[in-house]
Enzyme design. Sequence first.
Site, short mmCIF file in Angstrom:
data_model
loop_
_atom_site.label_atom_id
_atom_site.label_comp_id
_atom_site.label_asym_id
_atom_site.label_seq_id
_atom_site.Cartn_x
_atom_site.Cartn_y
_atom_site.Cartn_z
N GLY A 1 0.80 -1.21 0.00
CA GLY A 1 0.00 0.00 0.00
C GLY A 1 0.83 1.26 0.00
N GLY A 2 2.09 1.16 -0.43
CA GLY A 2 2.91 2.35 -0.56
C GLY A 2 3.18 3.07 0.75
CB SER B 1 3.45 -3.65 -2.80
OG SER B 1 3.43 -2.39 -3.41
#
Length: 689
Positions: free
Chosen positions: A264-265, A355
């Site tokens: 989710g960055g 991620s």
Amino acid sequence: MAKTRFLLELLVLGSLVVAQNTSVSSYPDTDVVIVSNNDLNPSNPDRASALFLTNSFTCAEAYAACAQLQETLLPSPNSTGLNAQNLSVALTSCSVFTPSYDSTDDYPGSSTLSTADLSARLPVLCTNSAPLTRSNITADTSRQIQLSTPAAGTLVGYRDKFSFRFLGIKYAEPPTGEARFQPPTPVQASPYTVRSALEYGPTCAQPPDADNGHEWYDAEDCLQVNVFSPVVNSGTNSVQTAPKLPVMFFSASLSVVSFAVHGGGLNTGDSGPIPFNETSSGYVGPSTSNIFDGTNLVSYGGVVLVTVNYRLTAFGWFNASNAALRDTLLALQWVQDNIEAFGGDPTHVLIFGESAGGGMTRYLLGTNPAYTEGLFSAAILESDWPTSNQFYSPARSLELSLTLAKALGCADNSSTEFNETMAVCVRALPTMDIVATSYDLNLSWEIIVDGDLVLTDIASSIKDGNYARVPTIWATNECEYCFFIPDSIPTNASPSAFPDNLDIWFNSTQVQKILDAPPDLYPYATAPSGGDLDGTVLQLAQLITDWYLHCPMLYLSSLADNTTNPGNNYKVMFAVGLGSTITANPRTCPGQVCHADELYWVFATAETDNLYQPLTPSELATTQEVIKRWTSLAWTGNPNYEGAVVEWPPYTGDNEVIINATATETIEPYRVAQCDFIENQLGLVFGQS
């Protein structure tokens, strides 16, 4: 190999290492193991499970013990349905992880109780009638169990068909009020404090994004872990002889304990269910996905899974705090303190994430070893962005804090330096003001090189050897950036779209070098189309995939293996995937392996999300293979499990492992020329001053 002996050792030794637990009168005084032949195939009519009670009981006590678990004794061999004999047959015929067991041997349970002295004491097999937990069906939490832990209190969880589940366990006090932006404080709970662990906790405060269902969330009291295990150590008389399970720790956004970190960055994401309404195949209607559910992973892999939430957006990094990193470190310490009660081995902890979760795993690898010694033993980075999520200097981080403070009215627009008065002002503001303003400003919060917790960027740490030198898998997907292609670029763009759009990602010098590169590196004018993408757009997506993900991870894995951590790094590329609900993009992802498309292989949750069912034989083989590799790293520090067809070599520069669409693996120099060009001509930067 330890994994192939897992269930056999449980059945023969009948015990597991446990913490000192308090007897709970409403449950049988025994450790309980969910014994199953879960081969991950929903089409298998013999896929079943039973409860193995490791302590010894008389016949009357056995009936009572099963009844306390809302079950009955497993039927004797001459009965219909699942019974002690055909369960043992099933256990000999499924995956590499199940034991060899002679069905003519005495088997604990009603099969022996029916012929033995009724006063004899034997371990017991009970039925397990609990259903498999499904993402779109309200969970059946009726089959509850209490588990006493050393430092987290007595937890009330529940069981499904293949695992025990303890959800929403707070590991830190609420980081609110004076505690906002500060290091987390561990929750203190005596063994006699009963805490519910039946539901996922709140999602951390964050703005809308694909990986949270495009919704706003406002919770700051969100620091929790979820634990999935095939074992609970709830007995008071366990014999400390049998092996403990490795732990997998997943950071959603870190098992063996497996510790998982979500993506989710660093701004969005959660370790629990999210709403969604489409896959890359198109609209499917309002639904729920729980892609990180651990029941299939722990059952098939013989591990304990821990998923974690940590503070996001400004709450995790404002004022150069590294609060989100400290959250994750505290959660790992929670694992050390408590995981034995769940059957986990605190000396075998695999951290992994996808991620931003891959980024958090990289941050943990690069953390000052004085703070991580003994917390984890292996790591997997899935789809990390090493040159995008960089290590920031304090000055760079405080610039972002000043920008946010100005926008929130806590600093004059003429201010040039961030100070404590501004920090106190921001600390007092409403949660959603901070979330929305950071979102509107598109601020990119990152880890801070503070000289204590974090000494330098990851590449420098690897070069000098001052990092966690553990066995590591560095994994990427074939076309990660296909998901992110801007809507302004049509899928059937003309060849001019390649040079015309390079300035979105590169400066003018870099653009020119790309255009002057040998034409076979990125043949955008002649490349064939792929899926729904014209060759030009596909080449552009592959260039940015190389730039942000594949080549930086290739560089770091090769650097580690060729310098300070030889023989311990494996570079893997997924050439096959199942479209993720987190990154569903019907416009650009059909026919491609996009960002996050490996997650359904890793967690085997396409079944529990009721997507892509039934899996093809090749797809089933792929998820079995990936879980074997991931959990083998957790068990032994080596992804090469006993019986593997292909030997994965440590990555040294031209021997990347490719997981293919035919459920096979090849070893090849994948896109080495492109990565040499990017490293030598465009440059790879891992830290920002």
